[in-house]
Structures are given as C-alpha cells and as structure tokens.
Design a protein around this motif. Structure first.
Motif, short mmCIF file in Angstrom:
data_model
loop_
_atom_site.label_atom_id
_atom_site.label_comp_id
_atom_site.label_asym_id
_atom_site.label_seq_id
_atom_site.Cartn_x
_atom_site.Cartn_y
_atom_site.Cartn_z
N PHE A 34 1.19 -1.44 0.10
CA PHE A 34 0.10 0.06 0.23
C PHE A 34 1.21 0.63 -0.17
O PHE A 34 0.42 2.38 0.57
CB PHE A 34 -0.85 -0.40 1.29
N ARG A 96 4.52 0.72 10.42
CA ARG A 96 5.00 -0.10 9.21
C ARG A 96 6.06 -1.53 9.73
O ARG A 96 6.86 -1.22 10.15
CB ARG A 96 6.19 0.43 7.92
N LEU A 97 5.60 -3.32 10.04
CA LEU A 97 6.31 -3.86 10.16
C LEU A 97 6.18 -4.79 9.68
O LEU A 97 5.76 -5.49 8.33
CB LEU A 97 5.31 -4.82 11.93
N TRP A 102 2.84 -10.21 11.50
CA TRP A 102 1.64 -9.52 11.71
C TRP A 102 1.06 -10.19 12.57
O TRP A 102 1.43 -11.49 12.86
CB TRP A 102 1.88 -9.63 10.04
N GLN A 104 -0.53 -10.19 15.56
CA GLN A 104 -0.18 -10.42 16.89
C GLN A 104 -0.48 -9.34 17.37
O GLN A 104 -0.01 -9.10 18.84
CB GLN A 104 1.05 -10.82 16.92
N GLY A 105 -1.44 -8.22 17.18
CA GLY A 105 -1.78 -7.32 18.22
C GLY A 105 -0.45 -6.17 18.10
O GLY A 105 -0.30 -5.06 18.73
N TYR A 106 0.44 -6.40 17.30
CA TYR A 106 2.19 -5.79 18.02
C TYR A 106 2.00 -4.19 17.02
O TYR A 106 1.89 -3.26 17.94
CB TYR A 106 3.20 -6.04 17.08
N THR A 108 -1.26 -2.56 16.28
CA THR A 108 -1.90 -1.86 17.69
C THR A 108 -1.63 -1.08 18.70
O THR A 108 -1.26 -0.01 19.43
CB THR A 108 -3.46 -2.67 18.05
N LEU A 130 -3.01 8.89 7.52
CA LEU A 130 -3.19 8.29 6.58
C LEU A 130 -3.73 7.26 5.57
O LEU A 130 -2.28 6.40 5.52
CB LEU A 130 -2.55 9.62 5.69
N ILE A 131 -4.34 6.60 5.35
CA ILE A 131 -4.84 4.99 4.99
C ILE A 131 -5.42 4.73 3.75
O ILE A 131 -6.19 5.36 3.65
CB ILE A 131 -5.59 4.73 6.24
N VAL A 136 -7.13 -2.75 4.66
CA VAL A 136 -7.79 -3.17 6.09
C VAL A 136 -7.66 -3.65 6.59
O VAL A 136 -8.04 -2.99 8.00
CB VAL A 136 -8.98 -4.24 5.39
N SER A 138 -4.92 -1.99 7.94
CA SER A 138 -4.54 -0.59 8.81
C SER A 138 -6.02 0.45 9.26
O SER A 138 -5.19 1.01 10.57
CB SER A 138 -3.70 -0.14 7.52
N ARG A 140 -8.36 -0.64 10.60
CA ARG A 140 -8.52 -1.68 11.65
C ARG A 140 -7.48 -1.31 13.43
O ARG A 140 -8.71 -1.18 14.11
CB ARG A 140 -8.22 -3.01 11.23
N VAL A 141 -6.07 -1.06 13.10
CA VAL A 141 -5.18 -0.74 13.23
C VAL A 141 -5.48 0.93 13.92
O VAL A 141 -5.84 0.91 14.97
CB VAL A 141 -3.91 -0.61 13.71
N LYS A 144 -8.35 0.12 16.07
CA LYS A 144 -8.06 -0.18 17.76
C LYS A 144 -7.91 1.26 18.19
O LYS A 144 -7.86 0.71 20.26
CB LYS A 144 -7.74 -1.39 17.37
C1 LIG Z 1 -0.98 -2.69 8.51
C2 LIG Z 1 -0.12 -3.57 9.65
C3 LIG Z 1 0.80 -2.21 10.78
C4 LIG Z 1 -0.82 -4.29 10.55
O1 LIG Z 1 0.45 -4.63 11.44
P1 LIG Z 1 -0.41 -5.69 13.19
O2 LIG Z 1 0.56 -6.40 13.76
O3 LIG Z 1 -0.70 -7.17 11.49
O4 LIG Z 1 -2.01 -5.74 13.12
P2 LIG Z 1 -2.64 -5.88 14.85
O5 LIG Z 1 -2.01 -7.61 14.55
O6 LIG Z 1 -2.22 -5.28 15.10
O7 LIG Z 1 -3.58 -5.24 14.05
C5 LIG Z 1 -5.06 -5.81 12.78
C6 LIG Z 1 -6.35 -5.73 12.60
O8 LIG Z 1 -6.47 -6.21 10.99
C7 LIG Z 1 -6.99 -7.70 11.04
N1 LIG Z 1 -6.92 -7.31 9.85
C8 LIG Z 1 -5.75 -7.69 9.13
N2 LIG Z 1 -5.78 -8.22 7.81
C9 LIG Z 1 -7.01 -8.14 7.92
C10 LIG Z 1 -8.06 -8.90 6.30
N3 LIG Z 1 -7.47 -8.73 5.55
N4 LIG Z 1 -8.86 -7.95 6.41
C11 LIG Z 1 -9.68 -7.37 7.70
N5 LIG Z 1 -9.07 -7.41 8.86
C12 LIG Z 1 -7.88 -7.75 8.61
C13 LIG Z 1 -7.13 -8.46 12.49
O9 LIG Z 1 -7.61 -8.86 12.24
C14 LIG Z 1 -7.14 -7.50 13.32
O10 LIG Z 1 -7.70 -7.10 13.78
P3 LIG Z 1 -8.15 -7.72 14.80
O11 LIG Z 1 -7.63 -7.16 16.26
O12 LIG Z 1 -10.10 -6.91 15.72
O13 LIG Z 1 -8.46 -9.03 14.24
C15 LIG Z 1 1.07 -4.66 8.95
O14 LIG Z 1 0.20 -5.24 8.29
C16 LIG Z 1 1.79 -3.46 8.00
O15 LIG Z 1 2.71 -3.18 8.42
N6 LIG Z 1 1.79 -3.40 7.03
C17 LIG Z 1 2.32 -3.07 5.79
C18 LIG Z 1 2.46 -1.71 6.15
C19 LIG Z 1 1.15 -0.82 5.90
O16 LIG Z 1 0.36 -0.27 5.68
N7 LIG Z 1 1.45 0.14 7.07
C20 LIG Z 1 0.42 1.34 7.43
C21 LIG Z 1 0.21 2.48 6.19
S1 LIG Z 1 -1.38 3.17 6.80
#
Ligand SMILES: CC(C)(COP(=O)(O)OP(=O)(O)OC[C@H]1O[C@@H](n2cnc3c(N)ncnc32)[C@H](O)[C@@H]1OP(=O)(O)O)[C@@H](O)C(=O)NCCC(=O)NCCS
Length: 173
Positions: A34, A96-97, A102, A104-106, A108, A130-131, A136, A138, A140-141, A144
């Motif tokens: 993204f 960005r992780l 991914w 594990q709630g990290y 959030t 800005l998302i 989806v 992000s 959600r994060v 939350k």
């Molecule tokens: C976005 C990102 C930071 C999330 O990291 P993460 O540690 O997995 O996030 P969390 O575990 O805290 O929470 C993710 C939530 O999204 C939900 N989720 C993840 N993928 C999903 C999908 N495809 N559809 C619906 N929900 C989804 C998870 O179930 C969780 O929600 P829940 O706790 O209600 O179940 C990670 O995926 C990432 O680094 N992505 C690439 C970089 C990016 O997009 N950064 C954000 C730019 S705005």
C-alpha cells in the motif's frame, strides 16, 4: 535511546545501525503493497537521514519498534510532519512491521504507545493517520487505537484519496 514502552514492545530512536533492518523491511513487496512498492537501499538511506533530521528539528519521527522478548527490531511506528493535508499542517502516526510479525496485535500496541507518548510527553493535541482505503488491516489498527474517519485527502503524487483518520487529545483510546 528508549522513547516509550508497552507490554511486549518498546519504541526507541532509529540510528544508522538500523539501515540493514530497514532495507529488508522496505524491500518486501507485501510490506510495501500500500505504499509505492519496494524501495531501494539508497531510498532507505535518505529516509533514515530525514528521520534523524526530524528528531533534531521536531523531537519526533518514526521510531524503531522492538520486541522485548527477542530484542528484535520488527519495524517502525512514529510521527511524521505533513505541512498540508486538506489545507492544514498535521502530524501523522505511521507504522510498518515485518511480515513475520503481523497478526499478533503488535501494530495496535505500538500505535497506542506512540499515541500516548505524543499526547502526554510531547503535548501534541491532534494526530492523524493517512490510510489507503483498501488497507483493511491498517484501518482496523487505527480504529482499535481510537482514531475515527474524518475526511479523505488526495496527497501529491497519489491517484486516489487516502482516508484521514483522526484522534484528538482527551478523546481516549
Ligand atoms: C498494517 C500493519 C501495520 C498491521 O500490523 P499487525 O501487527 O498485524 O496489526 P494488529 O495485529 O495490531 O491488528 C490488525 C487488525 O487487522 C485485522 N486484519 C488484518 N488483515 C485483515 C484483512 N485482510 N481483512 C480484515 N481484517 C484484517 C486483524 O484481524 C486485526 O484486527 P483484530 O484485532 O480485530 O482481529 C501491518 O500489516 C503492516 O505493516 N502492513 C504493511 C505496512 C502498512 O500497510 N502500514 C500502514 C500504512 S497506513
């Protein structure tokens, strides 16, 4: 230097010694899906230079996210200054992780720690995220962590608008 801590993580200032970790992070197409796609080592070096400059000029920037149990740096989470989002200066919380961490709630947990540090230690009053509307996980994060959809914004270089999620100090998480 540690900036702030949460149950399983701490955030610390990035340094040039993080170059390899960040190069791997920014080179992963899943992680960059993204964004504008994978980035080169030279781009990462510039990003790191900007980050250290932001620490010096503003006292914040993106920070390293470190998993306490392993001592591993698993990504970044922190604050970015945007001079103009729909006509106003804003501070964005960005994150960005690494793919392996991914789900594990990290993210959030890191966003909540950065949010609290921004409001309580830095005295900021408003943060945005800005998302991409298709990102989806992000969205959600942000939700939350207590952010709410306020508007959309077409940023320079983008072909469609990002969602602008917002939280103001005192709104809770
Ligand atoms: C976005 C990102 C930071 C999330 O990291 P993460 O540690 O997995 O996030 P969390 O575990 O805290 O929470 C993710 C939530 O999204 C939900 N989720 C993840 N993928 C999903 C999908 N495809 N559809 C619906 N929900 C989804 C998870 O179930 C969780 O929600 P829940 O706790 O209600 O179940 C990670 O995926 C990432 O680094 N992505 C690439 C970089 C990016 O997009 N950064 C954000 C730019 S705005």
């Amino acid at each position: 230097m540690v900036v702030t801590k949460s149950k399983r993580l701490f955030l610390r200032f990035l340094t040039y010694s993080d170059q390899i970790t960040l190069t791997l992070l920014f080179a992963d197409p899943d992680v960059m899906r993204f964004g504008d796609g994978p980035r080169s080592p030279e781009w990462v070096q510039d990003w790191l230079r900007h980050t250290l400059d932001s620490y010096a000029r503003r006292g914040y920037g993106p920070w390293a996210v470190v998993e306490k149990a392993s001592g591993e740096t698993i990504g970044y989470c922190g604050l970015f200054h945007y001079p103009d989002v729909n006509g106003r200066a804003e501070i964005e919380i960005g994150y960005r992780l690494a793919r392996a961490c991914w789900g594990q709630g990290y993210a959030t947990e890191a966003v909540m720690a950065a949010r609290d540090y921004a409001f309580n230690a830095l005295g900021l009053t408003r943060l945005i995220a800005l998302i991409d509307p298709a990102n989806v996980a992000s969205l959600r994060v942000a939700t939350k962590a207590g952010l709410r959809h306020e508007a959309d914004a077409l940023l320079p270089g983008y072909t469609y608008p990002d969602r602008v999620y917002v939280i103001e100090r005192g709104q809770g998480g």
